[in-house]
Design a protein around this motif. Sequence first.
Motif, short mmCIF file in Angstrom:
data_model
loop_
_atom_site.label_atom_id
_atom_site.label_comp_id
_atom_site.label_asym_id
_atom_site.label_seq_id
_atom_site.Cartn_x
_atom_site.Cartn_y
_atom_site.Cartn_z
N GLY A 1 -3.30 -7.26 13.12
CA GLY A 1 -2.69 -8.41 13.87
C GLY A 1 -1.94 -7.99 14.83
N VAL A 2 -1.60 -6.56 15.10
CA VAL A 2 -0.78 -6.08 16.30
C VAL A 2 -1.18 -5.09 16.68
N GLY A 3 -0.90 -4.57 18.15
CA GLY A 3 -1.23 -3.41 18.83
C GLY A 3 -0.36 -2.33 18.34
N GLY A 4 -0.83 -1.16 18.54
CA GLY A 4 0.13 -0.02 18.34
C GLY A 4 0.51 0.15 16.99
N TYR A 5 1.79 0.82 16.74
CA TYR A 5 2.51 0.99 15.57
C TYR A 5 3.56 0.21 15.11
N MET A 6 3.65 -1.00 15.73
CA MET A 6 4.63 -1.99 15.44
C MET A 6 4.49 -2.63 14.21
N SER A 7 5.57 -2.90 13.33
CA SER A 7 5.29 -3.39 12.22
C SER A 7 5.09 -4.82 12.33
N ALA A 8 4.52 -5.51 11.29
CA ALA A 8 3.88 -6.68 11.37
C ALA A 8 3.59 -7.43 9.84
N LYS A 9 3.54 -8.47 9.72
CA LYS A 9 3.00 -9.11 8.50
C LYS A 9 1.36 -9.07 8.36
N PRO A 10 0.94 -9.23 7.23
CA PRO A 10 -0.86 -8.82 7.50
C PRO A 10 -1.31 -10.31 8.02
N TYR B 1 0.82 -1.22 -0.07
CA TYR B 1 0.12 0.09 -0.08
C TYR B 1 0.79 1.18 -0.10
N VAL B 2 2.17 1.15 -0.22
CA VAL B 2 2.98 2.48 -0.24
C VAL B 2 3.71 2.42 -1.69
N ALA B 3 3.92 3.57 -2.35
CA ALA B 3 4.60 3.84 -3.54
C ALA B 3 5.95 2.99 -3.68
N HIS B 4 6.96 3.24 -2.64
CA HIS B 4 8.18 2.88 -2.30
C HIS B 4 8.42 2.16 -1.11
N PRO B 5 7.94 0.87 -0.93
CA PRO B 5 7.95 0.16 0.37
C PRO B 5 9.29 0.12 0.73
N LYS B 6 9.71 0.27 2.02
CA LYS B 6 10.96 -0.26 2.69
C LYS B 6 11.10 -1.48 3.12
N ASN B 7 9.92 -2.07 3.60
CA ASN B 7 9.43 -3.54 3.76
C ASN B 7 8.32 -3.86 3.51
N LYS B 8 8.46 -4.57 2.36
CA LYS B 8 7.01 -5.15 1.64
C LYS B 8 6.21 -5.88 2.75
N ALA B 9 6.76 -6.80 3.63
CA ALA B 9 6.26 -7.87 4.42
C ALA B 9 5.37 -6.72 5.36
N ALA B 10 5.94 -5.63 5.90
CA ALA B 10 5.22 -4.87 6.75
C ALA B 10 4.43 -3.71 6.53
N GLN B 11 4.50 -3.54 5.03
CA GLN B 11 3.72 -2.46 4.34
C GLN B 11 2.71 -3.20 3.36
N SER B 12 2.23 -4.05 3.67
CA SER B 12 1.34 -4.81 2.91
C SER B 12 -0.09 -5.15 3.96
#
Length: 77
Positions: A64-73, A23-34
């Motif tokens: 799947g997670v609380g707060g603004y922690m990165s995680a896989k969908p 969901y971002v144009a230039h992802p830094k981490n596709k697993a966490a930004q999808s």
Amino acid sequence: MQPPHEMVNGQEVKYRAYRNVVYVAHPKNKAAQSMNIFIPAAYFDNGKVNDYTKKNAPIFMPNGVGGYMSAKPRLSL
């Protein structure tokens, strides 16, 4: 091929699943930004789920997670 389905309140709901959509144009981490998107199949045929149509259905975005922690969908509803 039959669309996937889930039982919701005793009712079978068939849906289309779009998984790992970045969901971002230039992802830094596709697993966490999808995210995963699940749309009831009835909406593609102008059908209803309960009293909802594709024009007035609520949007449900499971997290799947609380707060603004990165995680896989999450993989399911």
